[in-house]
Design an enzyme around this catalytic site. Structure first.
Site, PDB file in Angstrom:
ATOM      1  N   HIS A  37     -97.535  72.305  17.716  1.00 26.18           N
ATOM      2  CA  HIS A  37     -98.278  71.107  17.412  1.00 26.18           C
ATOM      3  C   HIS A  37     -97.999  69.959  18.087  1.00 26.18           C
ATOM      4  O   HIS A  37     -99.219  69.451  18.538  1.00 26.18           O
ATOM      5  CB  HIS A  37     -97.853  70.937  15.564  1.00 26.18           C
ATOM      6  N   LYS A 102     -95.127  75.760   3.399  1.00 25.14           N
ATOM      7  CA  LYS A 102     -94.260  75.854   2.120  1.00 25.14           C
ATOM      8  C   LYS A 102     -94.135  74.414   1.793  1.00 25.14           C
ATOM      9  O   LYS A 102     -94.043  73.288   2.377  1.00 25.14           O
ATOM     10  CB  LYS A 102     -93.090  76.254   2.410  1.00 25.14           C
TER      11      LYS A 102
END
Length: 185
Positions: A37, A102
């Site tokens: 990222h 998550k």
């Protein structure tokens, strides 16, 4: 009842999803964690294109382990999503429509999901072997030097997730807390 969706995602599909929906994803999704990222966003900030066309895509926050002989992929459980929050907006601007991870997201990301008509799916942590069975192919795309954090293109069939945050501000975590706060124990 489960909803079945295929990638790439359209605005219409995203708008049909609500927090709490059980979803089975079929199609291509991409893997990326913190390091990937960071590189993608730095490239975007330099005016470069990221290594994948993000339009309509889903990024799965996972760093799969190497496969054992005969496996397509190793253990492939989700990582904590909030660690990617600072990188979300530049990717949504380029058309990213979904993320899988998550745990909960920040209030800022929930606002960005509404602004860009995108969705955050939660995958259940601790069931990496179950999730692995839904991954039918894995191809290295970029950042090989990052090892397990490299970007991979996965083909998934009926990959099970839950809509945690929808494009309307729905939040399964907040709604769940409110629901159980009303119960006297």
């Amino acid at each position: 009842m489960e909803k079945r969706i295929t990638t790439p995602l359209t605005d219409e599909v995203v708008k049909s999803l609500r927090a709490g929906d059980k979803v089975l994803i079929t199609g291509y999704i991409y893997t990326a964690r913190d390091a990937a990222h960071k590189r993608m966003v730095e490239a975007i900030q330099r005016g470069e294109k990221p290594p994948i066309d993000l339009k309509g895509q889903i990024i799965y926050y996972v760093g799969p382990t190497p496969p054992k002989p005969g496996q397509v992929i190793g253990s492939a459980g989700p990582t904590t999503a909030i660690r990617m929050d600072k990188y979300v907006e530049p990717l949504l601007k380029l058309g990213l429509k979904g993320m899988i991870g998550k745990g909960y997201r920040s209030p800022q990301v929930k606002e960005l999901l509404k602004k860009y008509k995108a969705v955050y799916f939660a995958a259940v942590g601790g069931v990496a072997t179950l999730l692995q069975k839904h991954i039918k192919s894995s191809e290295l795309i970029a950042y090989e030097d990052l090892g397990t954090e490299a970007i991979r293109r996965l083909y998934v069939e009926d990959f099970p997730v839950i809509v945690a945050n929808d494009a309307f501000g729905g939040d399964v975590f907040e709604e769940g807390r409110k629901k159980y706060a009303k119960i006297d124990v």
